[in-house]
Design a protein around this motif. Structure first.
Motif, PDB file in Angstrom:
ATOM      1  N   CYS A   1       0.862  -1.178   0.000  1.00 53.07           N
ATOM      2  CA  CYS A   1       0.000   0.000   0.000  1.00 53.07           C
ATOM      3  C   CYS A   1       0.899   1.229   0.000  1.00 53.07           C
ATOM      4  CB  CYS A   1      -0.889   0.019   1.239  1.00 53.07           C
ATOM      5  SG  CYS A   1      -1.829  -1.505   1.510  1.00 53.07           S
ATOM      6  N   PRO A   2       0.943   1.963  -1.097  1.00 48.72           N
ATOM      7  CA  PRO A   2       1.901   3.075  -1.224  1.00 48.72           C
ATOM      8  C   PRO A   2       1.686   4.166  -0.186  1.00 48.72           C
ATOM      9  CG  PRO A   2       0.978   2.484  -3.360  1.00 48.72           C
ATOM     10  CD  PRO A   2       0.175   1.758  -2.327  1.00 48.72           C
ATOM     11  N   ARG A   3       2.751   4.871   0.107  1.00 47.72           N
ATOM     12  CA  ARG A   3       2.700   6.013   1.012  1.00 47.72           C
ATOM     13  C   ARG A   3       1.667   7.026   0.509  1.00 47.72           C
ATOM     14  NH1 ARG A   3       7.034   6.767   3.927  1.00 47.72           N
ATOM     15  NH2 ARG A   3       8.322   5.852   2.272  1.00 47.72           N
ATOM     16  N   GLY A   4       0.853   7.513   1.425  1.00 45.46           N
ATOM     17  CA  GLY A   4      -0.185   8.462   1.057  1.00 45.46           C
ATOM     18  C   GLY A   4      -1.520   7.784   0.815  1.00 45.46           C
ATOM     19  N   GLU A   5      -1.473   6.600   0.210  1.00 44.58           N
ATOM     20  CA  GLU A   5      -2.704   5.829   0.006  1.00 44.58           C
ATOM     21  C   GLU A   5      -3.028   5.026   1.252  1.00 44.58           C
ATOM     22  OE1 GLU A   5      -3.834   1.833  -2.440  1.00 44.58           O
ATOM     23  OE2 GLU A   5      -2.969   3.451  -3.612  1.00 44.58           O
ATOM     24  N   GLY A   6      -1.971   4.526   1.916  1.00 46.62           N
ATOM     25  CA  GLY A   6      -2.162   3.735   3.124  1.00 46.62           C
ATOM     26  C   GLY A   6      -3.001   2.503   2.869  1.00 46.62           C
ATOM     27  N   LEU A   7      -3.836   2.176   3.835  1.00 43.51           N
ATOM     28  CA  LEU A   7      -4.647   0.972   3.754  1.00 43.51           C
ATOM     29  C   LEU A   7      -6.003   1.216   3.107  1.00 43.51           C
ATOM     30  CD1 LEU A   7      -3.859  -0.333   7.344  1.00 43.51           C
ATOM     31  CD2 LEU A   7      -3.034  -1.335   5.212  1.00 43.51           C
ATOM     32  N   GLY A   8      -6.291   2.469   2.780  1.00 38.81           N
ATOM     33  CA  GLY A   8      -7.613   2.807   2.277  1.00 38.81           C
ATOM     34  C   GLY A   8      -7.987   2.090   0.999  1.00 38.81           C
ATOM     35  N   GLY A   9      -6.995   1.791   0.160  1.00 42.14           N
ATOM     36  CA  GLY A   9      -7.296   1.136  -1.100  1.00 42.14           C
ATOM     37  C   GLY A   9      -7.496  -0.358  -0.990  1.00 42.14           C
ATOM     38  N   GLN A  10      -7.378  -0.915   0.228  1.00 44.53           N
ATOM     39  CA  GLN A  10      -7.440  -2.369   0.396  1.00 44.53           C
ATOM     40  C   GLN A  10      -8.693  -2.842   1.135  1.00 44.53           C
ATOM     41  OE1 GLN A  10      -5.326  -4.294  -1.174  1.00 44.53           O
ATOM     42  NE2 GLN A  10      -4.308  -2.441  -1.932  1.00 44.53           N
ATOM     43  N   VAL A  11      -9.650  -1.948   1.335  1.00 41.11           N
ATOM     44  CA  VAL A  11     -10.838  -2.326   2.106  1.00 41.11           C
ATOM     45  C   VAL A  11     -11.577  -3.496   1.467  1.00 41.11           C
ATOM     46  CG1 VAL A  11     -13.128  -1.554   2.844  1.00 41.11           C
ATOM     47  CG2 VAL A  11     -11.142  -0.085   3.202  1.00 41.11           C
ATOM     48  N   GLU A  12     -11.792  -3.448   0.159  1.00 45.24           N
ATOM     49  CA  GLU A  12     -12.514  -4.532  -0.498  1.00 45.24           C
ATOM     50  C   GLU A  12     -11.709  -5.831  -0.472  1.00 45.24           C
ATOM     51  OE1 GLU A  12     -15.637  -4.641  -1.355  1.00 45.24           O
ATOM     52  OE2 GLU A  12     -15.803  -2.580  -0.616  1.00 45.24           O
ATOM     53  N   ALA A  13     -10.380  -5.730  -0.574  1.00 48.51           N
ATOM     54  CA  ALA A  13      -9.547  -6.930  -0.478  1.00 48.51           C
ATOM     55  C   ALA A  13      -9.635  -7.549   0.915  1.00 48.51           C
ATOM     56  CB  ALA A  13      -8.099  -6.587  -0.816  1.00 48.51           C
ATOM     57  N   LEU A  14      -9.742  -6.710   1.937  1.00 43.62           N
ATOM     58  CA  LEU A  14      -9.894  -7.222   3.295  1.00 43.62           C
ATOM     59  C   LEU A  14     -11.245  -7.910   3.467  1.00 43.62           C
ATOM     60  CD1 LEU A  14      -8.358  -4.254   5.335  1.00 43.62           C
ATOM     61  CD2 LEU A  14      -7.295  -6.445   4.796  1.00 43.62           C
ATOM     62  N   TYR A  15     -12.295  -7.308   2.938  1.00 39.90           N
ATOM     63  CA  TYR A  15     -13.601  -7.962   2.989  1.00 39.90           C
ATOM     64  C   TYR A  15     -13.555  -9.316   2.289  1.00 39.90           C
ATOM     65  CZ  TYR A  15     -16.501  -4.293   5.085  1.00 39.90           C
ATOM     66  OH  TYR A  15     -17.076  -3.410   5.962  1.00 39.90           O
ATOM     67  N   ALA A  16     -12.932  -9.365   1.118  1.00 36.04           N
ATOM     68  CA  ALA A  16     -12.855 -10.620   0.374  1.00 36.04           C
ATOM     69  C   ALA A  16     -12.097 -11.684   1.161  1.00 36.04           C
ATOM     70  CB  ALA A  16     -12.195 -10.381  -0.985  1.00 36.04           C
ATOM     71  N   HIS A  17     -11.010 -11.280   1.818  1.00 30.70           N
ATOM     72  CA  HIS A  17     -10.200 -12.229   2.600  1.00 30.70           C
ATOM     73  C   HIS A  17     -11.010 -12.823   3.748  1.00 30.70           C
ATOM     74  CE1 HIS A  17      -6.614 -13.900   4.580  1.00 30.70           C
ATOM     75  NE2 HIS A  17      -7.105 -13.391   5.698  1.00 30.70           N
ATOM     76  N   PHE A  18     -11.613 -11.963   4.554  1.00 38.12           N
ATOM     77  CA  PHE A  18     -12.330 -12.466   5.731  1.00 38.12           C
ATOM     78  C   PHE A  18     -13.640 -13.144   5.342  1.00 38.12           C
ATOM     79  CE2 PHE A  18      -9.749  -9.020   7.806  1.00 38.12           C
ATOM     80  CZ  PHE A  18      -8.948  -9.873   8.547  1.00 38.12           C
ATOM     81  N   GLN A  19     -14.309 -12.635   4.319  1.00 40.51           N
ATOM     82  CA  GLN A  19     -15.533 -13.274   3.867  1.00 40.51           C
ATOM     83  C   GLN A  19     -15.251 -14.675   3.342  1.00 40.51           C
ATOM     84  OE1 GLN A  19     -17.559 -11.156   0.770  1.00 40.51           O
ATOM     85  NE2 GLN A  19     -19.375 -12.466   0.828  1.00 40.51           N
ATOM     86  N   GLY A  20     -14.071 -14.864   2.755  1.00 35.07           N
ATOM     87  CA  GLY A  20     -13.714 -16.163   2.207  1.00 35.07           C
ATOM     88  C   GLY A  20     -13.180 -17.148   3.226  1.00 35.07           C
ATOM     89  N   GLY A  21     -13.259 -16.815   4.513  1.00 32.83           N
ATOM     90  CA  GLY A  21     -12.789 -17.738   5.547  1.00 32.83           C
ATOM     91  C   GLY A  21     -11.338 -17.566   5.909  1.00 32.83           C
ATOM     92  N   GLY A  22     -10.766 -16.393   5.617  1.00 34.36           N
ATOM     93  CA  GLY A  22      -9.361 -16.145   5.894  1.00 34.36           C
ATOM     94  C   GLY A  22      -9.060 -15.922   7.358  1.00 34.36           C
ATOM     95  N   GLY A  23      -7.791 -16.135   7.702  1.00 30.14           N
ATOM     96  CA  GLY A  23      -7.330 -15.964   9.071  1.00 30.14           C
ATOM     97  C   GLY A  23      -6.733 -14.596   9.314  1.00 30.14           C
ATOM     98  N   PRO A  24      -6.017 -14.430  10.425  1.00 32.18           N
ATOM     99  CA  PRO A  24      -5.381 -13.142  10.741  1.00 32.18           C
ATOM    100  C   PRO A  24      -4.416 -12.712   9.641  1.00 32.18           C
ATOM    101  CG  PRO A  24      -5.342 -14.607  12.646  1.00 32.18           C
ATOM    102  CD  PRO A  24      -5.784 -15.433  11.485  1.00 32.18           C
ATOM    103  N   ILE A  25      -4.286 -11.411   9.486  1.00 27.77           N
ATOM    104  CA  ILE A  25      -3.398 -10.790   8.511  1.00 27.77           C
ATOM    105  C   ILE A  25      -2.300 -10.053   9.271  1.00 27.77           C
ATOM    106  CG2 ILE A  25      -3.247  -8.960   6.759  1.00 27.77           C
ATOM    107  CD1 ILE A  25      -6.171  -9.605   6.053  1.00 27.77           C
ATOM    108  N   MET A  26      -1.090 -10.070   8.734  1.00 26.95           N
ATOM    109  CA  MET A  26       0.006  -9.298   9.319  1.00 26.95           C
ATOM    110  C   MET A  26       0.180  -8.012   8.531  1.00 26.95           C
ATOM    111  SD  MET A  26       3.928 -10.522   9.963  1.00 26.95           S
ATOM    112  CE  MET A  26       5.228  -9.420  10.485  1.00 26.95           C
TER     113      MET A  26
END
Length: 227
Positions: free
Chosen positions: A118-143
């Motif tokens: 996640c580039p500087r300035g963008e931070g984690l904001g661009g990954q919200v949908e990827a996080l939903y997909a991970h946890f919705q799909g049965g994913g575990g903790p993320i580092m």
């Protein structure tokens, strides 16, 4: 070593979310000093990695279903064996990040990880949908780790409301022996907490390590919540 499992259970959602997704399966909370090693100031990446490994162990993933969660020196020796670190790394207080976590999870469990930058300035904001997909799909903790925000931490979920997005953060920086912190204390102390996405450091880049493995238990899916 007696560590407390699933310390986010019962933690209230912030505001009134309309959408949420949480980690599936079970994990243990690894933190500074939990095995008698005083790793304050350098061990947060190892502890977050151990939490990810505990989830894989609980899920029975890997060539050896009885594979224990590796210790700090086990990770260091493995990174030396793989040629990622010099021999002097074993026994050192050198920290690790998401790249080393990816190598170790593949080495011990045979599970590939997805690395997201996640580039500087963008931070984690661009990954919200990827996080939903991970946890919705049965994913575990993320580092997650960064540069300006260099403190390694785990992510256990994401939720959204009209006020914005929040991430469920698991903070390994609590110091104490195994069994010295239970669920109520962890939640009251903020060691597991909902953190507004907007409060993450906008000057930092962030890297995410997402193990590509699903829980074999009941999934906690992303869902619509009543307003």
């Amino acid at each position: 070593m007696s560590l407390f499992p699933d310390i986010h259970w019962g933690l209230p959602f912030p505001a009134s979310p309309t959408r949420a997704a949480l980690v599936s399966g079970s994990y243990l909370y690894y933190h500074y000093g939990c095995d008698g090693v005083d790793d304050r100031g350098w061990g947060c990446g190892y502890r977050t990695l151990q939490t990810l490994c505990s989830w894989l162990t609980a899920a029975g993933v890997g060539p050896d279903p009885l594979q224990p969660v590796p210790g700090l020196r086990d990770f260091q020796r493995a990174l030396v064996e793989m040629g990622d670190k010099p021999p002097t790394f074993t026994g050192s207080r050198d920290w690790i990040g998401t790249v080393e976590a990816t190598l170790c999870i593949d080495h011990f469990f045979g599970v590939p990880c997805k690395l997201v930058h996640c580039p500087r300035g963008e931070g984690l904001g661009g990954q919200v949908e990827a996080l939903y997909a991970h946890f919705q799909g049965g994913g575990g903790p993320i580092m997650v780790g960064g540069d300006a925000d260099s403190a390694s931490k785990g992510l256990l979920g994401v939720c959204s409301s009209r006020h914005g997005h929040h991430l469920l953060v698991l903070d390994p920086h609590y110091y104490g022996g195994a069994g010295s912190l239970e669920r109520e204390g962890a939640q009251a102390g903020g060691w597991v907490r909902w953190q507004a996405l907007a409060s993450f450091d906008p000057t930092s880049f962030y890297n995410l390590c997402l193990p590509q493995c699903q829980s074999r238990g009941e999934l906690t899916s992303a869902r619509a919540l009543p307003q």
